[in-house]
Design a protein around this motif. Structure first.
Motif, PDB file in Angstrom:
ATOM      1  N   VAL A 198      35.591  45.169  35.231  1.00 39.38           N
ATOM      2  CA  VAL A 198      36.341  44.097  35.795  1.00 39.38           C
ATOM      3  C   VAL A 198      36.899  43.211  34.473  1.00 39.38           C
ATOM      4  O   VAL A 198      38.215  42.808  34.713  1.00 39.38           O
ATOM      5  CB  VAL A 198      35.439  43.289  36.814  1.00 39.38           C
ATOM      6  CG1 VAL A 198      36.036  42.089  37.186  1.00 39.38           C
ATOM      7  CG2 VAL A 198      34.890  43.971  37.716  1.00 39.38           C
ATOM      8  N   SER A 199      35.929  42.757  33.715  1.00 38.65           N
ATOM      9  CA  SER A 199      36.584  42.175  32.654  1.00 38.65           C
ATOM     10  C   SER A 199      37.728  42.882  31.800  1.00 38.65           C
ATOM     11  O   SER A 199      38.967  42.197  31.420  1.00 38.65           O
ATOM     12  CB  SER A 199      35.643  41.703  31.583  1.00 38.65           C
ATOM     13  OG  SER A 199      34.494  40.984  32.303  1.00 38.65           O
ATOM     14  N   ALA A 200      37.643  43.906  31.612  1.00 43.43           N
ATOM     15  CA  ALA A 200      38.723  44.718  30.652  1.00 43.43           C
ATOM     16  C   ALA A 200      39.624  45.027  31.817  1.00 43.43           C
ATOM     17  O   ALA A 200      40.962  44.876  31.247  1.00 43.43           O
ATOM     18  CB  ALA A 200      38.142  46.168  30.439  1.00 43.43           C
ATOM     19  N   LEU A 201      39.888  44.905  33.011  1.00 46.53           N
ATOM     20  CA  LEU A 201      41.232  45.204  33.908  1.00 46.53           C
ATOM     21  C   LEU A 201      41.674  43.719  33.927  1.00 46.53           C
ATOM     22  O   LEU A 201      43.205  43.758  33.793  1.00 46.53           O
ATOM     23  CB  LEU A 201      40.573  45.331  35.319  1.00 46.53           C
ATOM     24  CG  LEU A 201      41.694  45.422  36.295  1.00 46.53           C
ATOM     25  CD1 LEU A 201      42.370  46.886  35.953  1.00 46.53           C
ATOM     26  CD2 LEU A 201      41.112  45.564  37.894  1.00 46.53           C
ATOM     27  N   PHE A 202      41.283  42.603  33.755  1.00 50.56           N
ATOM     28  CA  PHE A 202      42.082  41.270  33.550  1.00 50.56           C
ATOM     29  C   PHE A 202      42.513  40.932  32.330  1.00 50.56           C
ATOM     30  O   PHE A 202      43.217  40.163  32.258  1.00 50.56           O
ATOM     31  CB  PHE A 202      40.909  40.272  34.062  1.00 50.56           C
ATOM     32  CG  PHE A 202      40.806  40.088  35.488  1.00 50.56           C
ATOM     33  CD1 PHE A 202      41.537  39.406  36.562  1.00 50.56           C
ATOM     34  CD2 PHE A 202      39.709  40.797  36.215  1.00 50.56           C
ATOM     35  CE1 PHE A 202      41.442  39.239  37.729  1.00 50.56           C
ATOM     36  CE2 PHE A 202      39.447  40.619  37.525  1.00 50.56           C
ATOM     37  CZ  PHE A 202      40.450  39.916  38.427  1.00 50.56           C
ATOM     38  N   SER A 203      41.940  41.653  31.007  1.00 50.62           N
ATOM     39  CA  SER A 203      42.444  41.185  30.070  1.00 50.62           C
ATOM     40  C   SER A 203      43.918  41.571  29.428  1.00 50.62           C
ATOM     41  O   SER A 203      44.340  42.740  30.118  1.00 50.62           O
ATOM     42  CB  SER A 203      41.403  41.973  28.883  1.00 50.62           C
ATOM     43  OG  SER A 203      41.961  41.483  27.500  1.00 50.62           O
TER      44      SER A 203
END
Length: 638
Positions: free
Chosen positions: A231-236
């Motif tokens: 999820v964090s990678a998707l938002f970055s």
């Protein structure tokens, strides 16, 4: 405790040592172009090679204390990599990295002390047998022996898991990787995290082998890490931060596999899937972080909005990144598909086993984890599509910065040569991976000690392209494409000055360092300690006041220049009487003339003045803290 460093070799250790050597060679080739005109290169390369030696020491350690020593050397020398650029972000990230390393190191050391006290040995080859003997024993000051072993294992896992990047100690990866130079990021993600995974494997496969309860705890931690990282990678919107969060997610996949090893009793599918994904992730992140370094060298930016379109005229770089993204997403034909298929198969097979035994209550948890596994695989494809399309397909500012060749010959060998391994490993699972799997089973598997019962011991051939195995990959692909079209192109982009740009909508709560750890450590903890210190200070003042009003109360005299108390006056009077008798007998020729009443009164006054200064000073507080530490150490030692 051991008296000297001890080392051992076997197939699995040698394989990972060779893989470490590959990473160091490739990043060294890449470093010549990347560090052109950079400062402090001597410092960087000194610690670069020391860290390599420390990594080899970790893999070849024959006992836990030797492993701990090289693990800590590795942590402190690689700290220099994170701080290399000396920017504000780099120095802040390096402090976070060092804090996790120190906390993890102290935790590991305490766990090692506990095991040495319980087993009398720290040799890795003796841990499994020693643990069995310990659990079968009685007596001793261990309380519940299994609980004692769980506490020691938890302390070791804090240290190893912190380096691996397992939730909730994953906080250093999203900060350290973007701040460090690209070659260092490749090593941090590709190899140093695997040193932590190696330690977790030792805990699960040697210390708590076939312990289903412990395996479930690790499985849950792995699932949380897997989903949170994706999820964090998707938002970055930062290339290296995306890859760093991706590393957290992929470490989650590996940790999930470690949990399944414990649950399934060292079954080959879970063990091989875990080890394969360790190797795959090492190669994949080597390629992707070096590719990110190429983009940064030529655009001086990692922001997707500023590098859009840069790679449209760089086909070799595009192929390398495509291979890395497809492998990471688990697409058939690439290496990630092999390891993710085995990990998924371990979940499915265990659910069949639970169903056969009528344990319906547990199936729900594993079914939920399977769904999260497939969703995380889909998110992996989504964020890699986001990176690839932004850099190599879309038009943008990055095209204007394309003024020279993106890679030198050496950099091309490092990036593209490493990328070739991705399809080679993916297309030869029964050749290369089979040898890695056999070496891993010899070191970590159930036959390491035949006396241990093995669950799910049957083995069978995996049909890699069977529909049952392709089904999971296809589900993840469908999820990934849907997430990219609906979430990335919809929610994660907005119009600015008539053009669509990527926006950072990452929730603040995902950053545990800023939302939890720093407020607790830098605000809440000092407040609590100050509160209790104030209470202790008040108690000390109260006791001092009570003594001043009673035992040390000054004696009331009408005409006396001496300040004293009833106690000092009584003791002085007695001493004066004794002296008077001695002056008439033994000391007749040399009588004692001083008055002990006056002497004791003066001494009491000086003591009270000194005491007042002491209890009001910072030194007194430090003295109390030192006494507390000393008492704690004495308790731990004896």
């Amino acid at each position: 405790m051991i008296e000297s460093l001890r080392f051992a070799t076997d197939g699995f250790r040698v394989i990972y040592a060779l893989l470490a050597a590959l990473l160091w060679v490739m990043t060294l080739l890449f470093s010549k172009q990347y560090f052109y005109r950079h400062r402090h290169l001597t410092r960087y390369f000194v610690f670069y090679f020391i860290t390599f030696a420390a990594v080899l020491g970790v893999f070849f350690a024959a006992d836990l204390l030797t492993l701990f020593l090289f693990f800590e050397i590795m942590s402190f020398t690689s700290y220099v990599w994170v701080a290399q650029e000396e920017t504000e972000a780099a120095l802040r990230a390096s402090k976070t990295y060092l804090a996790v390393a120190v906390i993890g190191g102290l935790s590991m050391l305490m766990g090692i002390f506990m095991l040495d006290h319980a087993f009398g040995t720290l040799m890795i080859s003796e841990l499994r047998q020693a643990a069995g003997v310990f659990l079968a024993g009685t007596g001793g000051n261990f309380g519940n022996r299994r609980t004692y072993l769980y506490v020691a294992a938890a302390l070791l896992t804090v240290g190893f898991g912190g380096k691996a990047g397992v939730f909730p100690l994953h906080i250093w990866l999203p900060k350290a990787h973007p701040a460090a130079p690209a070659p260092a990021s490749a090593l941090l993600s590709g190899m140093l995290t695997k040193c932590g995974v190696f330690g977790m494997l030792l805990v699960n496969c040697h210390l708590l082998f076939a312990d289903a309860a412990w395996g479930k705890v690790v499985l849950i931690l792995g699932t949380i890490t897997m989903v949170l990282g994706a999820v964090s990678a998707l938002f970055s919107v930062d290339i290296k931060r995306t890859l760093a969060c991706s590393s957290v997610s992929q470490i989650g996949f590996i940790t999930l596999g470690i949990g399944m090893i414990g649950i399934m009793g060292g079954h080959g599918i879970a063990l091989q899937g875990t080890v394969y994904h360790m190797v795959n992730h090492t190669v994949l992140k080597l390629v992707l972080f070096l590719a990110a370094g190429v983009v940064y060298m030529n655009t001086h930016s990692l922001d997707l909005n500023k590098v859009r379109g840069y790679g449209k005229k760089h086909p070799f770089l595009a192929v390398a990144v495509a291979f890395g993204g497809l492998g990471l997403a688990g697409i058939p034909g690439f290496n990630g598909y092999i390891s993710k298929t085995l990990l998924h198969e371990s979940l499915v097979e265990h659910m069949h086993h639970l169903e056969a035994e009528g344990l319906q209550a547990e199936i729900g948890m594993f079914k939920t984890i399977e769904v999260l596994f497939l969703v995380s695989g889909g998110l992996t494809l989504a964020y890699m599509l986001k990176l690839f399309i932004a850099i190599f397909v879309e038009k943008g500012d990055g095209e204007e910065k394309d003024k020279r060749s993106s890679m030198t010959i050496l950099s091309g060998i490092a990036v593209c040569g490493s990328a070739v391994l991705i399809p080679v490993l993916g297309l030869t699972p029964n050749v290369i991976f089979a040898k890695i799997g056999h070496a891993a089973e010899a070191f970590l598997g159930p036959n390491y000690f035949c006396a241990t019962p093995v669950l799910h011991s049957e083995s069978h051939e995996i049909h890699w392209l069977a529909f049952a195995n392709l089904k999971g990959a296809l589900i993840s692909v469908g999820i990934g494409v849907a997430v990219y079209l609906l979430v990335v192109r919809g929610l994660l982009m907005k119009k600015v000055n008539g053009r669509r740009v990527y926006c950072n909508r990452i929730p603040a709560w995902i950053d545990l360092e800023e939302s939890v750890y720093r407020p607790v450590v830098l605000a809440a903890l000092p407040f609590v300690l100050a509160f209790f210190s104030r209470i202790c200070d008040t108690l000390v003042d109260g006791v001092a006041g009570f003594l001043k009003a009673t035992v040390f109360a000054p004696r009331k005299r009408k005409m006396s220049i001496w300040v004293g108390t009833k106690v000092t006056h009584m003791l002085g009077t007695v001493m004066d009487g004794i002296v008077a008798v001695l002056n008439k007998t033994l000391f007749h020729n040399h009588p004692i003339t001083k008055s002990f009443v006056s002497l004791f009164a003066v001494s009491e006054l000086e003591a009270r003045q000194t005491f007042s200064l002491v209890i009001g000073s910072v030194s007194f507080g430090l003295l109390l803290a030192a006494m507390g530490l000393a008492i704690s150490l004495i308790y731990l030692l004896f």
